[in-house]
Design a protein around this motif. Structure first.
Motif, PDB file in Angstrom:
ATOM      1  N   ALA A  96      -4.219  15.869  26.288  1.00 57.94           N
ATOM      2  CA  ALA A  96      -3.965  14.442  26.103  1.00 57.94           C
ATOM      3  C   ALA A  96      -4.252  14.016  24.662  1.00 57.94           C
ATOM      4  CB  ALA A  96      -4.825  13.633  27.083  1.00 57.94           C
ATOM      5  N   LYS A  97      -5.361  14.502  24.096  1.00 56.23           N
ATOM      6  CA  LYS A  97      -5.682  14.159  22.716  1.00 56.23           C
ATOM      7  C   LYS A  97      -4.630  14.698  21.744  1.00 56.23           C
ATOM      8  CE  LYS A  97     -10.705  14.063  23.413  1.00 56.23           C
ATOM      9  NZ  LYS A  97     -11.983  14.718  23.064  1.00 56.23           N
ATOM     10  N   THR A  98      -4.155  15.926  21.999  1.00 59.97           N
ATOM     11  CA  THR A  98      -3.159  16.526  21.116  1.00 59.97           C
ATOM     12  C   THR A  98      -1.859  15.719  21.130  1.00 59.97           C
ATOM     13  OG1 THR A  98      -4.117  18.711  21.527  1.00 59.97           O
ATOM     14  CG2 THR A  98      -1.901  18.640  20.606  1.00 59.97           C
ATOM     15  N   ILE A  99      -1.395  15.359  22.333  1.00 58.89           N
ATOM     16  CA  ILE A  99      -0.152  14.581  22.437  1.00 58.89           C
ATOM     17  C   ILE A  99      -0.314  13.229  21.753  1.00 58.89           C
ATOM     18  CG2 ILE A  99       1.458  13.521  24.052  1.00 58.89           C
ATOM     19  CD1 ILE A  99       0.755  15.708  26.054  1.00 58.89           C
ATOM     20  N   TYR A 100      -1.468  12.576  22.012  1.00 59.99           N
ATOM     21  CA  TYR A 100      -1.687  11.256  21.417  1.00 59.99           C
ATOM     22  C   TYR A 100      -1.763  11.348  19.889  1.00 59.99           C
ATOM     23  CZ  TYR A 100      -3.541   6.529  20.981  1.00 59.99           C
ATOM     24  OH  TYR A 100      -3.717   5.220  20.664  1.00 59.99           O
ATOM     25  N   SER A 101      -2.424  12.371  19.366  1.00 61.07           N
ATOM     26  CA  SER A 101      -2.543  12.530  17.915  1.00 61.07           C
ATOM     27  C   SER A 101      -1.182  12.770  17.270  1.00 61.07           C
ATOM     28  CB  SER A 101      -3.499  13.694  17.611  1.00 61.07           C
ATOM     29  OG  SER A 101      -3.570  13.937  16.230  1.00 61.07           O
ATOM     30  N   ARG A 102      -0.374  13.632  17.891  1.00 63.82           N
ATOM     31  CA  ARG A 102       0.978  13.892  17.336  1.00 63.82           C
ATOM     32  C   ARG A 102       1.828  12.623  17.368  1.00 63.82           C
ATOM     33  NH1 ARG A 102       2.242  19.457  17.243  1.00 63.82           N
ATOM     34  NH2 ARG A 102       0.271  20.566  16.863  1.00 63.82           N
ATOM     35  N   LEU A 103       1.725  11.850  18.470  1.00 66.68           N
ATOM     36  CA  LEU A 103       2.497  10.611  18.569  1.00 66.68           C
ATOM     37  C   LEU A 103       2.032   9.602  17.519  1.00 66.68           C
ATOM     38  CD1 LEU A 103       4.569   8.830  20.039  1.00 66.68           C
ATOM     39  CD2 LEU A 103       2.756   8.169  21.622  1.00 66.68           C
ATOM     40  N   PHE A 104       0.728   9.511  17.282  1.00 66.71           N
ATOM     41  CA  PHE A 104       0.189   8.588  16.279  1.00 66.71           C
ATOM     42  C   PHE A 104       0.664   8.970  14.876  1.00 66.71           C
ATOM     43  CE2 PHE A 104      -3.029   6.908  13.443  1.00 66.71           C
ATOM     44  CZ  PHE A 104      -3.196   5.607  13.920  1.00 66.71           C
ATOM     45  N   ASP A 105       0.606  10.246  14.565  1.00 63.22           N
ATOM     46  CA  ASP A 105       1.075  10.697  13.248  1.00 63.22           C
ATOM     47  C   ASP A 105       2.560  10.415  13.068  1.00 63.22           C
ATOM     48  OD1 ASP A 105      -1.475  11.574  12.750  1.00 63.22           O
ATOM     49  OD2 ASP A 105      -1.070  13.645  13.355  1.00 63.22           O
ATOM     50  N   TRP A 106       3.333  10.606  14.127  1.00 59.64           N
ATOM     51  CA  TRP A 106       4.775  10.335  14.043  1.00 59.64           C
ATOM     52  C   TRP A 106       5.036   8.853  13.767  1.00 59.64           C
ATOM     53  CZ3 TRP A 106       8.332   7.283  16.511  1.00 59.64           C
ATOM     54  CH2 TRP A 106       9.669   7.598  16.320  1.00 59.64           C
ATOM     55  N   VAL A 108       2.999   6.713  12.276  1.00 57.55           N
ATOM     56  CA  VAL A 108       2.597   6.389  10.904  1.00 57.55           C
ATOM     57  C   VAL A 108       3.679   6.818   9.908  1.00 57.55           C
ATOM     58  CG1 VAL A 108       0.920   6.933   9.099  1.00 57.55           C
ATOM     59  CG2 VAL A 108       0.134   6.450  11.416  1.00 57.55           C
ATOM     60  N   ASP A 109       4.203   8.017  10.087  1.00 53.84           N
ATOM     61  CA  ASP A 109       5.269   8.483   9.186  1.00 53.84           C
ATOM     62  C   ASP A 109       6.515   7.612   9.312  1.00 53.84           C
ATOM     63  OD1 ASP A 109       3.571  10.491   8.397  1.00 53.84           O
ATOM     64  OD2 ASP A 109       4.383  11.957   9.827  1.00 53.84           O
ATOM     65  N   LYS A 110       6.830   7.220  10.537  1.00 50.23           N
ATOM     66  CA  LYS A 110       8.024   6.391  10.745  1.00 50.23           C
ATOM     67  C   LYS A 110       7.866   5.029  10.072  1.00 50.23           C
ATOM     68  CE  LYS A 110      12.035   5.812  12.837  1.00 50.23           C
ATOM     69  NZ  LYS A 110      13.202   6.662  12.592  1.00 50.23           N
ATOM     70  N   ILE A 111       6.683   4.445  10.188  1.00 44.33           N
ATOM     71  CA  ILE A 111       6.456   3.135   9.569  1.00 44.33           C
ATOM     72  C   ILE A 111       6.469   3.241   8.051  1.00 44.33           C
ATOM     73  CG2 ILE A 111       4.735   1.292   9.304  1.00 44.33           C
ATOM     74  CD1 ILE A 111       3.913   1.852  12.214  1.00 44.33           C
ATOM     75  N   ASN A 112       5.887   4.294   7.506  1.00 44.81           N
ATOM     76  CA  ASN A 112       5.901   4.476   6.046  1.00 44.81           C
ATOM     77  C   ASN A 112       7.320   4.642   5.511  1.00 44.81           C
ATOM     78  OD1 ASN A 112       3.130   4.265   5.765  1.00 44.81           O
ATOM     79  ND2 ASN A 112       2.785   6.458   6.066  1.00 44.81           N
ATOM     80  N   VAL A 113       8.148   5.335   6.276  1.00 50.13           N
ATOM     81  CA  VAL A 113       9.544   5.501   5.853  1.00 50.13           C
ATOM     82  C   VAL A 113      10.292   4.184   5.940  1.00 50.13           C
ATOM     83  CG1 VAL A 113      11.728   6.633   6.438  1.00 50.13           C
ATOM     84  CG2 VAL A 113       9.596   7.945   6.433  1.00 50.13           C
ATOM     85  N   SER A 114       9.995   3.384   7.015  1.00 45.58           N
ATOM     86  CA  SER A 114      10.765   2.146   7.234  1.00 45.58           C
ATOM     87  C   SER A 114      10.427   1.071   6.215  1.00 45.58           C
ATOM     88  CB  SER A 114      10.484   1.621   8.648  1.00 45.58           C
ATOM     89  OG  SER A 114       9.118   1.248   8.762  1.00 45.58           O
ATOM     90  N   ILE A 115       9.187   1.052   5.685  1.00 46.86           N
ATOM     91  CA  ILE A 115       8.837   0.020   4.705  1.00 46.86           C
ATOM     92  C   ILE A 115       9.323   0.353   3.297  1.00 46.86           C
ATOM     93  CG2 ILE A 115       6.817  -0.703   6.043  1.00 46.86           C
ATOM     94  CD1 ILE A 115       5.068   0.869   4.206  1.00 46.86           C
ATOM     95  N   GLY A 116       9.976   1.490   3.129  1.00 49.03           N
ATOM     96  CA  GLY A 116      10.622   1.795   1.848  1.00 49.03           C
ATOM     97  C   GLY A 116       9.707   2.369   0.809  1.00 49.03           C
ATOM     98  N   GLN A 117       8.710   3.134   1.189  1.00 50.32           N
ATOM     99  CA  GLN A 117       7.814   3.741   0.207  1.00 50.32           C
ATOM    100  C   GLN A 117       8.542   4.866  -0.533  1.00 50.32           C
ATOM    101  OE1 GLN A 117       4.256   5.206   1.949  1.00 50.32           O
ATOM    102  NE2 GLN A 117       3.291   5.755   0.024  1.00 50.32           N
ATOM    103  N   ASP A 118       8.419   4.797  -1.863  1.00 45.97           N
ATOM    104  CA  ASP A 118       9.086   5.786  -2.706  1.00 45.97           C
ATOM    105  C   ASP A 118       8.086   6.875  -3.079  1.00 45.97           C
ATOM    106  OD1 ASP A 118      10.711   7.213  -4.343  1.00 45.97           O
ATOM    107  OD2 ASP A 118      10.868   5.678  -5.911  1.00 45.97           O
TER     108      ASP A 118
END
Length: 800
Positions: A96-106, A108-118
């Motif tokens: 459960a911790k592994t799945i939750y950690s992978r989902l959280f990291d995904w 964070v990466d998705k939000i960083n990409v969507s806000i237009g970070q260069d």
């Protein structure tokens, strides 16, 4: 999710993964028949297992094997080992911790990409928000990591503020005495130093399966017993205290090992990589064999330390600006400040230390141009001349009579009180100038407002007077209309009241007249009934008087006729007595025999019924209906006992009467014969005439002589004696029979008493059994019984 660019398919996959984590946490395990194996506990856990497998789009059996078993690869073969329930629960939580950690990291990466970070940008603006040092009643692994982060950030803050301050003094070539400040490097060494830091010892304890929090605490006690920042509490065996920059914090190491472990299980990786959901497969890409072997065990503290070092590298590469947030009170109320709490926050955040160092030096740093722009108004004549900035600043300070300041190459350094004094003088000058300007402006605006208000008031007064006149006219019209409405309404109300009173009077009169008529009708009916009753009673009294007279006359006539018959024929009387005696004795015999047979039959049936009742009670136990039947039979038996007693007494009395009658007949027969012989012939003829006139006893007799009569009477006496002897023998036989019957009845009576005694015992036991039930029901039925008693009492009173 729509705003940050996550499509519907990805949102559905995210909800699916979160739901699978929630169902996964509800799976419980129990011991299998084998000692070291575990299986799913019950149907509910099996349901959650199937739901997890369905949400993750994998095989339920593979999921169960991944949770309950481990695969050990050896050079010779592959061994599959079963886990115990505790190890299976740990494997479940790890998944459960592994799945939750992978989902959280995904995410964070998705939000960083969507806000237009260069990622190729050379400039960076970031915001780091952290609460501060944490110290609760129970401090665990999370507080340890947060306080470690705060120690790192506090060190960065100290280095930036204090060291930059000293560098600026050296750059401006100002005589400066070095000020000591508190450095927390020893705390950081205690936590993160290799190989003897707390994090290193924690990772080492997590690698050994048999390590516990107590052994980990003992290692800390032995390693840091002489460290000034490490304190061992006195009353605990596994707690430890660290003297942080903000203060001492006591940690409970009970869950340090469990929370620090982060296993990447190959079975979990293979299970989720084989999922039919592309989103889950993207979260768990397949790993190479080398990376899988190297990442078998990973520590949370190690990962956290690496991420914190990356953060510090970013902070060191930027120019930081600090904002210290202070919580004014713990009650969440506005405009309320808890002084002790605020001071503690300022002290733990290093703000007081910064103020101390600033006050020891020159906290106000201003370039010459900034100083002139800010305080040039204090000496406007200097600004009008074309002087150098440094000279102009010096003349302004001399004019303000300030001493103790320092002037560098490009900046002016002032004490804290000097800066405050200059600001106060500037504010006083500005305030006086503002008062003059305000006075002129207010005079102008006031006169302008007065003229406008005067014109406006005249205009408003004219309109208001017209409005008042119109309102007065409307009021008078409404008053006249109201008077008319009131007049008509009062007339209508008075007429309606009169009509109501008249109708009520008619109704009352009608009711009283009907009541008087009904009362008169009832009186007449009662009078008529009384007259009829009196007439019937008088008629009944006359008829009863007539019947009494008639009966008296008939009795007197019958007595007279009987006397005449008695005097006429003694033989007829003897025959009548004999016939009556024989009929009475035969009737008594039949009555006695029938009574005996009835008693015998009733006793036999009662014994059979009693035995049947006893057998039924023994077979079926305490039955309330059988108890009632048995009570009825006992009551019947009780009723039969007095009847048998009375029957016995009647038999004895009848026997005594028969003996007396036989003796009396024997005694009276000679007297009757003598009287008959002494009767003259005329009386015999009179008797014959009477019999002819009153044929009550019709008997044809011929005149006989006295001798024949005597002979006949003697013969009849002999017959009577013979009959008397036979009757005596028969009476003796009856006495013997009666004695036997009495004995038999006595035995049956004893048996009946014994039966009654047993019945009473049985009834007592039944009463004891039902006593508790009756006692419980009594409180419920009390209200109903009171109501029944009240109804019966009322009925009795009414009938009385």
């Amino acid at each position: 999710m729509d705003v940050v660019g996550i499509n519907e398919k990805e949102q559905d996959a995210i909800f699916r993964v979160v739901a699978a984590i929630l169902h996964l946490g509800n799976i419980n395990f129990e011991k299998d028949e084998d000692i070291d194996s575990a299986l799913v506990k019950d149907e509910q856990s099996l349901f959650h297992l199937h739901m997890t497998a369905e949400l993750l789009m994998c095989d339920p059996l593979s999921l169960e094997d991944a949770l309950c078993k481990r695969v050990m690869v050896t050079p010779e073969e592959i061994i599959k080992k079963s886990l115990d329930p505790h190890a299976a629960a740990v494997s479940r939580d790890g998944l459960a911790k592994t799945i939750y950690s992978r989902l959280f990291d995904w995410l964070v990466d998705k939000i960083n990409v969507s806000i237009g970070q260069d990622p190729s940008s050379k400039c960076l603006i970031g915001i780091l928000d952290i609460y501060g040092f944490e110290s609760f009643k129970a401090n665990s692994f999370e507080q340890f990591c947060i306080n470690f982060t705060n120690e790192k950030l506090q060190q960065h803050f100290n280095q930036h503020v204090f060291k930059m301050e000293q560098e600026e003094y050296a750059k401006e070539e100002i005589n400066w005495n070095y000020v000591e400040f508190v450095d927390n490097q020893d705390v950081l060494d205690l936590i993160e130093k290799k190989p003897g830091g707390i994090i290193a010892l924690l990772d080492e304890a997590c690698m050994f399966p048999k390590s516990t929090h107590e052994t980990f605490a003992q290692k800390l006690y032995q390693k840091f017993q002489d460290h000034k920042r490490f304190i061992k509490p006195k009353l605990t065996r596994s707690d430890f205290t660290i003297a942080h920059y903000a203060g001492e914090v006591q940690y409970q190491s009970d869950q340090f090992l469990d929370k620090n472990k982060y296993y990447v299980v190959a079975e979990h990786q293979d299970l989720l990589s084989a999922s039919k959901c592309s989103f889950i497969v993207g979260l768990f890409p397949p790993l190479s064999e080398e990376s899988a072997k190297s990442s078998k065990f990973s520590s949370i503290c190690s990962r956290f330390k690496i991420q914190l070092q990356q953060l510090m590298d970013i902070l060191n590469s930027t120019e930081p600006h600090y904002i210290r947030c202070v919580k004014p009170n713990n009650l969440l109320k506005p405009a309320t400040f808890d002084n002790i709490n605020v001071i503690q926050q300022l002290r733990s955040g290093g703000v007081l230390e910064v103020i101390r160092i600033k006050c020891a030096g020159y906290p106000a740093h201003r370039t010459f141009s900034e100083f002139l722009i800010r305080f040039g108004i204090l000496a406007p004549e200097i600004l009008k001349g074309k002087y150098e900035e440094k000279v102009a600043c010096k003349w302004i300070l001399e004019k303000m009579e300030l001493k103790g300041y320092l002037m560098g190459k490009t900046k002016l350094f002032l004490r804290a009180e000097q800066m405050a004094e200059l600001d106060a003088k500037k504010a006083r000058l500005l305030r006086n100038s503002a008062r003059v300007i305000q006075r002129q402006i207010r005079t102008y605006t006031t006169r302008k407002d007065y003229i406008i208000l005067r014109k406006s008031s005249i205009h408003i007064q004219s309109h208001w007077r017209g409005k008042l006149a119109r309102e007065l006219y409307k009021y008078k019209r409404k008053e006249v209309a109201a008077v008319k409405i009131q007049k008509n309404l009062r007339r209508q109300l008075a007429r309606r009241a009169y009509t109501g009173i008249r109708i009520s009077a008619l109704v009352v009169q009608t009711g009283f007249r009907a009541m008087a008529a009904r009362k008169d009708f009832r009186f007449r009916e009662q009078t008529k009934a009384a007259t009829i009753i009196q007439a019937c009673w008088r008629c009944q009294r006359v008829v009863s008087y007539y019947k009494k007279l008639k009966k008296a006359s008939v009795i007197s006539q019958s007595r007279w006729r009987g006397r005449m018959v008695k005097n006429s024929e003694a033989a007829t009387i003897i025959q009548a007595y004999w016939r009556r005696y024989r009929a009475v004795s035969y009737y008594k015999k039949l009555k006695k025999a029938s009574a005996i047979s009835q008693c015998t039959w009733r006793r036999r049936t009662a014994g059979k019924d009693h035995s049947n009742v006893k057998m039924a009670i023994r077979e079926t136990g305490s039955d309330e209906e059988e108890n009632h039947k048995l009570e009825k039979q006992v009551e019947e038996l009780r009723c039969f006992l007095p009847s048998e007693k009375h029957l016995k007494m009647d038999l004895e009395e009848e026997k005594a009467q028969e003996i007396d009658m036989s003796r009396f007949s024997l005694q009276t027969s000679p007297n009757k014969v003598d009287k008959t012989n002494a009767l003259p012939l005329e009386e015999h003829y009179a008797v014959l005439r009477t019999i002819e006139v009153h044929p009550a006893v019709i008997e044809i007799s011929t005149p006989i002589s006295d001798t024949e009569k005597v002979e006949n009477l003697n013969a009849e006496v002999k017959k009577l004696k013979a009959l008397l002897l036979s009757e005596k023998q028969r009476a003796d036989n009856f006495e013997r029979t009666h004695a036997e019957v009495c004995k038999l009845s006595e035995k049956r009576r004893k048996k009946l008493e014994e039966t009654e005694r047993r019945v009473y015992q049985l009834q007592a036991s039944l009463n004891n059994v039902f006593q508790d039930v009756i006692f419980n029901v009594r409180s419920i039925c009390r209200a109903e019984n009171d109501l029944i008693c009240f109804i019966e009492l009322k009925f009795n009173i009414c009938t009385h």
